[in-house]
Design an enzyme around this catalytic site. Sequence first.
Site, PDB file in Angstrom:
ATOM      1  N   ASP A   1       0.812  -1.222   0.000  1.00 46.40           N
ATOM      2  CA  ASP A   1       0.000   0.000   0.000  1.00 46.40           C
ATOM      3  C   ASP A   1       0.842   1.266   0.000  1.00 46.40           C
ATOM      4  O   ASP A   1       0.548   2.220  -0.722  1.00 46.40           O
ATOM      5  CB  ASP A   1      -0.917   0.026   1.231  1.00 46.40           C
ATOM      6  CG  ASP A   1      -1.894  -1.125   1.242  1.00 46.40           C
ATOM      7  OD1 ASP A   1      -2.306  -1.560   0.159  1.00 46.40           O
ATOM      8  OD2 ASP A   1      -2.233  -1.605   2.341  1.00 46.40           O
TER       9      ASP A   1
ATOM     10  N   GLU B   1       2.327  -1.102   4.814  1.00 46.64           N
ATOM     11  CA  GLU B   1       1.038  -1.671   4.420  1.00 46.64           C
ATOM     12  C   GLU B   1       0.002  -1.223   5.450  1.00 46.64           C
ATOM     13  O   GLU B   1       0.319  -1.072   6.637  1.00 46.64           O
ATOM     14  CB  GLU B   1       1.137  -3.199   4.424  1.00 46.64           C
ATOM     15  CG  GLU B   1       0.033  -3.898   3.689  1.00 46.64           C
ATOM     16  CD  GLU B   1       0.396  -4.249   2.258  1.00 46.64           C
ATOM     17  OE1 GLU B   1      -0.503  -4.225   1.412  1.00 46.64           O
ATOM     18  OE2 GLU B   1       1.582  -4.547   1.993  1.00 46.64           O
TER      19      GLU B   1
ATOM     20  N   LYS C   1      -4.057  -2.040   6.772  1.00 48.12           N
ATOM     21  CA  LYS C   1      -5.221  -2.909   6.665  1.00 48.12           C
ATOM     22  C   LYS C   1      -6.307  -2.452   7.631  1.00 48.12           C
ATOM     23  O   LYS C   1      -6.045  -2.212   8.804  1.00 48.12           O
ATOM     24  CB  LYS C   1      -4.840  -4.365   6.973  1.00 48.12           C
ATOM     25  CG  LYS C   1      -3.821  -4.969   6.013  1.00 48.12           C
ATOM     26  CD  LYS C   1      -4.353  -5.009   4.592  1.00 48.12           C
ATOM     27  CE  LYS C   1      -3.298  -5.524   3.618  1.00 48.12           C
ATOM     28  NZ  LYS C   1      -3.730  -5.399   2.204  1.00 48.12           N
TER      29      LYS C   1
END
Length: 270
Positions: A82, A102, A104
Site C-alpha cells: 500500500d 502496508e 489494513k
Amino acid sequence: MTTQQKEGQGPITIFHKDAQLHDKEVFNTSTAVMKQLEFEFPMLILQYRKDLSKKEINKALQKIDNYLGQTLFVENARIKPDGGIIEVKDDNGDWRVVLVTEAKHQGKDIENIIAGKLVGKKNDQDLMAAGNAIERAYKNVNEIANFMLAERYFPYILFLEGSNFLTQNVTVTRPDGRTVTLVYNDGTLNRLDRLTAANYGMPINTNLCKNRFVKCNGTTIMLQAASIYTRGEGGHWNDEEMIATMLDVSRTSLKMLGTDIFQQLTSYRK
C-alpha cells in the site's frame, strides 16, 4: 542536527508546511516520509517505488543460493504494498530497502453501532463475525522477507485499524442510548493472533526492524519480523502518528546500513 532542523523541529514542521495531508493512506504518508528523509540525509540518494517484481525477488534469492528463486509462472508477477517501497543507494551503487508499509482496515463494528446500524443475515446483531481479508497481508510480508533474506534488518510496517484489531475492551453507545461492549479477546471478533504469525509473537506497537537472532538446537536462526502497529482502542491512525512510526523504522534501517553508506555520510561531513 543542523540549525535548520532544530528550528524546524524535524518531521513536524516539514509535515505541516509542505504536506498538510488529510488522507491517512500510507501511500500519501510515504511521500511525507520521503521528503523528511531527504531533508535529514541530503547526502543520500533515495528513491520511491510502487511495486517489486517477482523476477527481482528471485534474483535476490539466487545471489544467496542458486537453488532458491527458480520458480516463476507469471512473467510480470509483482507485489504492490500500500505504501510502496523507499530505497537508498549504497556505496556500491546498489539499491537497499529502507521502508515498506502496508495498511489494513477490518471491522466496522464501532462505526455501525454509532450509526445505529444492525448487521447479520437478519439485521438483528450489533456485531459482525470477523472475516479473513487481512490474511492476504502475509503474501507481501513473505515476499519482502525473501527479497531481504541477505539483510540483517526488516523494515516492514503493518498498520492495522478497525474493530477486529482491538487490544482492550471498548464500549460504544447507540443512538437510542443502549451501550454495546466490544470484548477485545473474543475469538469471533479479534484477528490480531492471526497476524502475529508475521512477527513470531513478539510485541506489537514496537519497532522490530532490527532482525533478532535466536539459537535452536545448536543453530543460529535469523528472524525477520514485521512491525505490527494497531489502534488498540479503535479509531483511526492519523498522519502524524503514522509518519513518526515510519521515520523511526526508516532511521533504524539507515543505522543498520551504516557501513554500506559510510562513504556518502563521511564525504558529506567533510
